[in-house]
Design a protein around this motif. Structure first.
Motif, PDB file in Angstrom:
ATOM      1  N   MET A 237     -18.213 -16.960 -15.119  1.00  0.00           N
ATOM      2  CA  MET A 237     -17.398 -15.723 -14.775  1.00  0.00           C
ATOM      3  C   MET A 237     -17.945 -15.443 -13.247  1.00  0.00           C
ATOM      4  O   MET A 237     -19.027 -15.142 -12.961  1.00  0.00           O
ATOM      5  CB  MET A 237     -17.793 -14.674 -15.773  1.00  0.00           C
ATOM      6  N   ARG A 238     -17.080 -15.169 -12.207  1.00  0.00           N
ATOM      7  CA  ARG A 238     -17.305 -15.070 -10.885  1.00  0.00           C
ATOM      8  C   ARG A 238     -17.126 -13.373 -10.650  1.00  0.00           C
ATOM      9  O   ARG A 238     -16.204 -12.845 -11.237  1.00  0.00           O
ATOM     10  CB  ARG A 238     -16.374 -15.557 -10.095  1.00  0.00           C
ATOM     11  N   GLU A 239     -18.284 -12.993 -10.026  1.00  0.00           N
ATOM     12  CA  GLU A 239     -18.346 -11.412  -9.913  1.00  0.00           C
ATOM     13  C   GLU A 239     -17.920 -11.298  -8.689  1.00  0.00           C
ATOM     14  O   GLU A 239     -18.297 -11.730  -7.817  1.00  0.00           O
ATOM     15  CB  GLU A 239     -19.597 -10.992 -10.222  1.00  0.00           C
ATOM     16  N   ILE A 240     -16.974  -9.994  -8.432  1.00  0.00           N
ATOM     17  CA  ILE A 240     -16.426  -9.733  -7.367  1.00  0.00           C
ATOM     18  C   ILE A 240     -16.730  -8.122  -7.030  1.00  0.00           C
ATOM     19  O   ILE A 240     -16.218  -7.411  -7.917  1.00  0.00           O
ATOM     20  CB  ILE A 240     -14.977 -10.010  -6.820  1.00  0.00           C
ATOM     21  N   ASP A 241     -17.448  -7.839  -6.325  1.00  0.00           N
ATOM     22  CA  ASP A 241     -17.697  -6.145  -5.910  1.00  0.00           C
ATOM     23  C   ASP A 241     -16.489  -5.521  -5.672  1.00  0.00           C
ATOM     24  O   ASP A 241     -15.619  -5.874  -4.581  1.00  0.00           O
ATOM     25  CB  ASP A 241     -18.859  -5.839  -5.075  1.00  0.00           C
ATOM     26  N   ALA A 242     -16.128  -4.355  -6.264  1.00  0.00           N
ATOM     27  CA  ALA A 242     -14.922  -3.543  -6.090  1.00  0.00           C
ATOM     28  C   ALA A 242     -14.940  -3.278  -4.445  1.00  0.00           C
ATOM     29  O   ALA A 242     -13.807  -2.973  -3.826  1.00  0.00           O
ATOM     30  CB  ALA A 242     -15.044  -2.418  -6.747  1.00  0.00           C
ATOM     31  N   SER A 243     -16.051  -3.176  -3.919  1.00  0.00           N
ATOM     32  CA  SER A 243     -16.011  -2.745  -2.472  1.00  0.00           C
ATOM     33  C   SER A 243     -15.407  -3.850  -1.725  1.00  0.00           C
ATOM     34  O   SER A 243     -14.627  -3.452  -0.421  1.00  0.00           O
ATOM     35  CB  SER A 243     -17.491  -2.384  -1.992  1.00  0.00           C
ATOM     36  N   ARG A 244     -15.411  -5.017  -2.000  1.00  0.00           N
ATOM     37  CA  ARG A 244     -14.750  -6.242  -1.325  1.00  0.00           C
ATOM     38  C   ARG A 244     -13.127  -5.856  -1.273  1.00  0.00           C
ATOM     39  O   ARG A 244     -12.350  -6.319  -0.177  1.00  0.00           O
ATOM     40  CB  ARG A 244     -15.181  -7.401  -1.750  1.00  0.00           C
ATOM     41  N   ILE A 245     -12.785  -5.616  -2.467  1.00  0.00           N
ATOM     42  CA  ILE A 245     -11.421  -5.301  -2.479  1.00  0.00           C
ATOM     43  C   ILE A 245     -10.751  -4.031  -1.695  1.00  0.00           C
ATOM     44  O   ILE A 245      -9.739  -4.264  -0.981  1.00  0.00           O
ATOM     45  CB  ILE A 245     -10.861  -5.084  -4.231  1.00  0.00           C
ATOM     46  N   THR A 246     -11.670  -2.964  -1.940  1.00  0.00           N
ATOM     47  CA  THR A 246     -11.414  -1.661  -0.893  1.00  0.00           C
ATOM     48  C   THR A 246     -11.253  -2.188   0.521  1.00  0.00           C
ATOM     49  O   THR A 246     -10.229  -1.845   1.064  1.00  0.00           O
ATOM     50  CB  THR A 246     -12.425  -0.582  -1.252  1.00  0.00           C
ATOM     51  N   GLU A 247     -12.096  -2.978   1.041  1.00  0.00           N
ATOM     52  CA  GLU A 247     -12.384  -3.134   2.306  1.00  0.00           C
ATOM     53  C   GLU A 247     -10.820  -4.156   2.561  1.00  0.00           C
ATOM     54  O   GLU A 247     -10.354  -4.037   3.739  1.00  0.00           O
ATOM     55  CB  GLU A 247     -13.494  -4.073   2.666  1.00  0.00           C
ATOM     56  N   ALA A 248     -10.632  -5.026   1.692  1.00  0.00           N
ATOM     57  CA  ALA A 248      -9.626  -6.037   2.185  1.00  0.00           C
ATOM     58  C   ALA A 248      -8.042  -5.115   2.089  1.00  0.00           C
ATOM     59  O   ALA A 248      -7.452  -5.192   2.901  1.00  0.00           O
ATOM     60  CB  ALA A 248      -9.449  -7.160   1.060  1.00  0.00           C
ATOM     61  N   VAL A 249      -8.079  -4.443   1.113  1.00  0.00           N
ATOM     62  CA  VAL A 249      -6.849  -3.494   0.930  1.00  0.00           C
ATOM     63  C   VAL A 249      -6.714  -2.530   2.174  1.00  0.00           C
ATOM     64  O   VAL A 249      -5.581  -2.575   2.792  1.00  0.00           O
ATOM     65  CB  VAL A 249      -6.654  -2.696  -0.296  1.00  0.00           C
ATOM     66  N   LYS A 250      -7.694  -1.983   2.698  1.00  0.00           N
ATOM     67  CA  LYS A 250      -7.833  -1.101   3.750  1.00  0.00           C
ATOM     68  C   LYS A 250      -7.213  -2.067   5.039  1.00  0.00           C
ATOM     69  O   LYS A 250      -6.319  -1.564   5.971  1.00  0.00           O
ATOM     70  CB  LYS A 250      -9.264  -0.750   4.145  1.00  0.00           C
ATOM     71  N   GLU A 251      -7.782  -3.213   5.290  1.00  0.00           N
ATOM     72  CA  GLU A 251      -7.482  -3.987   6.474  1.00  0.00           C
ATOM     73  C   GLU A 251      -5.890  -4.421   6.388  1.00  0.00           C
ATOM     74  O   GLU A 251      -5.391  -4.401   7.364  1.00  0.00           O
ATOM     75  CB  GLU A 251      -8.441  -5.092   6.860  1.00  0.00           C
ATOM     76  N   LEU A 252      -5.555  -4.728   5.130  1.00  0.00           N
ATOM     77  CA  LEU A 252      -4.067  -5.293   5.022  1.00  0.00           C
ATOM     78  C   LEU A 252      -3.179  -4.114   5.324  1.00  0.00           C
ATOM     79  O   LEU A 252      -2.022  -4.524   5.776  1.00  0.00           O
ATOM     80  CB  LEU A 252      -4.035  -5.853   3.651  1.00  0.00           C
ATOM     81  N   CYS A 253      -3.577  -2.809   4.700  1.00  0.00           N
ATOM     82  CA  CYS A 253      -2.681  -1.772   5.012  1.00  0.00           C
ATOM     83  C   CYS A 253      -2.348  -1.571   6.717  1.00  0.00           C
ATOM     84  O   CYS A 253      -1.092  -1.471   7.081  1.00  0.00           O
ATOM     85  CB  CYS A 253      -3.336  -0.611   4.618  1.00  0.00           C
ATOM     86  N   MET A 254      -3.503  -1.753   7.184  1.00  0.00           N
ATOM     87  CA  MET A 254      -3.402  -1.534   8.649  1.00  0.00           C
ATOM     88  C   MET A 254      -2.488  -2.912   9.308  1.00  0.00           C
ATOM     89  O   MET A 254      -1.657  -2.465  10.134  1.00  0.00           O
ATOM     90  CB  MET A 254      -4.748  -1.348   9.311  1.00  0.00           C
ATOM     91  N   LYS A 255      -2.962  -3.886   8.824  1.00  0.00           N
ATOM     92  CA  LYS A 255      -2.347  -5.061   9.770  1.00  0.00           C
ATOM     93  C   LYS A 255      -0.842  -5.161   9.496  1.00  0.00           C
ATOM     94  O   LYS A 255      -0.267  -5.363  10.220  1.00  0.00           O
ATOM     95  CB  LYS A 255      -3.007  -6.361   9.260  1.00  0.00           C
ATOM     96  N   ALA A 256      -0.609  -4.922   8.134  1.00  0.00           N
ATOM     97  CA  ALA A 256       0.793  -5.266   7.711  1.00  0.00           C
ATOM     98  C   ALA A 256       1.692  -3.898   8.454  1.00  0.00           C
ATOM     99  O   ALA A 256       2.861  -4.243   8.991  1.00  0.00           O
ATOM    100  CB  ALA A 256       0.833  -4.692   6.119  1.00  0.00           C
ATOM    101  N   ASN A 257       1.050  -2.893   8.914  1.00  0.00           N
ATOM    102  CA  ASN A 257       2.045  -1.738   9.286  1.00  0.00           C
ATOM    103  C   ASN A 257       2.104  -1.903  10.718  1.00  0.00           C
ATOM    104  O   ASN A 257       2.837  -1.358  11.578  1.00  0.00           O
ATOM    105  CB  ASN A 257       1.595  -0.477   9.061  1.00  0.00           C
ATOM    106  N   MET A 258       1.147  -2.669  11.629  1.00  0.00           N
ATOM    107  CA  MET A 258       1.144  -2.805  12.894  1.00  0.00           C
ATOM    108  C   MET A 258       1.704  -4.312  13.354  1.00  0.00           C
ATOM    109  O   MET A 258       1.927  -4.327  14.488  1.00  0.00           O
ATOM    110  CB  MET A 258      -0.220  -2.569  13.480  1.00  0.00           C
ATOM    111  N   HIS A 259       1.243  -5.157  12.655  1.00  0.00           N
ATOM    112  CA  HIS A 259       1.690  -6.766  12.902  1.00  0.00           C
ATOM    113  C   HIS A 259       2.842  -7.135  12.280  1.00  0.00           C
ATOM    114  O   HIS A 259       2.736  -7.474  11.081  1.00  0.00           O
ATOM    115  CB  HIS A 259       0.546  -7.620  12.718  1.00  0.00           C
ATOM    116  N   LEU A 260       4.081  -7.129  12.821  1.00  0.00           N
ATOM    117  CA  LEU A 260       5.088  -7.801  12.190  1.00  0.00           C
ATOM    118  C   LEU A 260       5.152  -9.325  12.069  1.00  0.00           C
ATOM    119  O   LEU A 260       4.814  -9.812  12.888  1.00  0.00           O
ATOM    120  CB  LEU A 260       6.550  -7.515  13.096  1.00  0.00           C
TER     121      LEU A 260
END
Lengths: 279, 188
Positions: free
Chosen positions: A1-24
């Motif tokens: 079982m691979r463990e992923i800390d929730a903070s990595r998901i938070t960080e990734a979602v944060k970046e994706l929200c910004m990138k998606a909205n600014m970079h067509l």
């Protein structure tokens, strides 16, 4: 079982929200340039040129492509051998949306349905989780604007309606939407499944790369045929008349009940935004 | 395409009467923002015969909820929202003296009739070109309902803000005319 800390998901979602909205996406830009080649209306051509310029300004100046930075729709493909630690998946995603919409100066557009009181941080996100084999997590953030979402519909056709009935529903939906969903649009069509699955299929179809062919030869043919019928409507860029009403039709299909023929049309404006990452 | 017409609010009946569908217009001066929640409140005030947060007469309302202003900018992205949601409120505002509306998408029969009767016009801006359009906005100030966030009423100072006339005072509709010109579908 691979463990992923929730903070990595938070960080990734944060970046994706910004990138998606600014970079067509490059695929959308390419489709807009192709539309510019095909458009006959001078006004339509002027609009398409401005949309391409708009995307350039947004990217270079790090401001949103569109002020409607959307409902944060998040698709998660969660490997069944992954264990998320530190927080719940839902909370990790919502925290990412909260941070991304604050730090990126993105508009907070989510409110209480009755009082219309804004939640203030663009949460909650709409999250679709699919459990898949493996130990990876794929996150796709697809901010969805209200204008084109409002023009989307689900219907339950009779099996007798057949392919022609589906086409009629799809083309009519685009016609009745006219200028409202910010054409040129992408028309996502979900066929089959149940009532809610048809809508989800339609939304998922919008994630496919623009300009790519459907893997199913029959659907590929229908996508081309329906796109032609839609562009014959003459609605054009921003609905002011022209050749290019939609950039593409995308179809996703699955089997349905013997009594049913569910069909959903999810209309996507030209600001077709989605970014993904695999952890 | 025609030459660009320059306009500065407040607009008179004569200003709007000369506008024809398809005219390209650049607005310079002060315009006000308002969308769903603000319209509901403005119409409630009008019905109660109370004072509005700004004098509507001769003014233009831009249907927009801008994204937040990053440091050093007056506003974030600021393109138009879909106008039909303001249709239930617009006729009363037009009757009260509103001369122009900027948005995207078709208006109802009632709004078009009100524009004819009280002399007002409807302009379209390019939906989804919010980053580009923000360049024409030089200053933004919330003047009412800050609690509505993106839906607050803002006073914008704009320079050469580009729009197209979609509905004129004669009841013409550019959406209908434009689509007719390019449609390949035989009328049923």
């Amino acid at each position: 079982m691979r463990e992923i800390d929730a903070s990595r998901i938070t960080e990734a979602v944060k970046e994706l929200c910004m990138k998606a909205n600014m970079h067509l996406g490059g695929d959308v830009l390419k489709a807009l340039e192709k539309a510019l080649d095909e458009e006959e209306s001078p006004q339509g051509r002027d609009i398409l040129e401005k949309l391409i310029l708009n995307a350039k300004i947004a990217r270079e100046e790090s401001i949103p492509i569109c002020q409607d930075t959307g409902f944060a729709v998040v698709f998660v493909e969660l490997g069944q051998d992954v264990h998320i630690t530190g927080s719940s998946l839902a909370e990790a995603i919502n925290e990412g949306v909260r941070q991304g919409y604050a730090e990126g100066y993105l508009r907070k557009s989510i409110c209480h349905p009755f009082t219309r009181q804004n939640t203030g941080d663009n949460t909650p996100a709409v999250v679709h989780v699919e459990i898949v084999p493996g130990d990876r997590v794929k996150l796709i953030v697809a901010p969805k604007g209200g204008g084109s979402e409002n023009m989307s519909r689900v219907t339950m056709l009779t099996p007798a309606a057949g392919i022609e009935g589906i086409k009629e529903f799809v083309v009519k939906r685009v016609k009745e939407s006219g200028p409202n969903p910010c054409p040129p649009t992408i028309v996502g069509v979900g066929i089959g499944g149940t009532f809610e699955m048809a809508a989800l299929l339609a939304k998922k179809s919008l994630l496919r790369e623009l300009g790519s062919k459907n893997k199913d030869p029959e659907l590929q043919k229908l996508e081309a045929e329906w796109l032609e019928a839609i562009n014959d409507l003459g609605i054009g860029p921003q609905g002011l008349g022209g050749r290019v009403t939609s950039l593409a039709v995308h179809i996703e299909m699955m089997p349905c009940h013997i009594a049913s023929l569910p069909v959903a049309v999810n209309i996507q404006c030209h600001a077709a935004r989605h970014k993904e990452i695999e952890l | 395409m025609n030459d660009v017409i320059k306009l500065t609010p407040p607009l008179t009946d004569a200003d709007v009467e000369k506008l024809v569908i398809g005219d390209r217009v650049e607005i310079t001066g002060v315009i006000f923002t308002g969308r769903d929640a603000a319209h509901k409140r403005l119409v409630e005030l009008l019905k109660e015969e109370k004072e509005l947060p700004f004098d509507l007469r001769g003014q233009i309302i831009y249907y927009v909820g801008p994204s937040p202003a990053p440091p050093g900018r007056p506003v974030g992205a600021a393109g138009p929202t879909t106008s039909y949601r303001m249709d239930p409120y617009a006729p009363l505002l037009i009757e009260a003296g509103l001369k122009g509306m900027i948005g995207k998408g078709a208006r109802s029969r009632e709004v078009i009739e009100a524009m004819k009767e009280y002399k007002a016009v409807y302009f379209a801006a390019i939906g989804g070109a919010g980053a580009l359009m923000a360049r024409s906005i030089k200053k933004a100030e919330v003047i009412a309902y800050p609690e509505l966030g993106p839906e607050a009423i803002r006073r914008l100072e704009v320079v050469n803000f580009p729009v197209v006339v979609v509905n004129d005072v004669r009841g013409n509709d550019l959406y209908r005319e434009g689509v007719k010109r390019y449609s390949r579908v035989k009328a049923a």
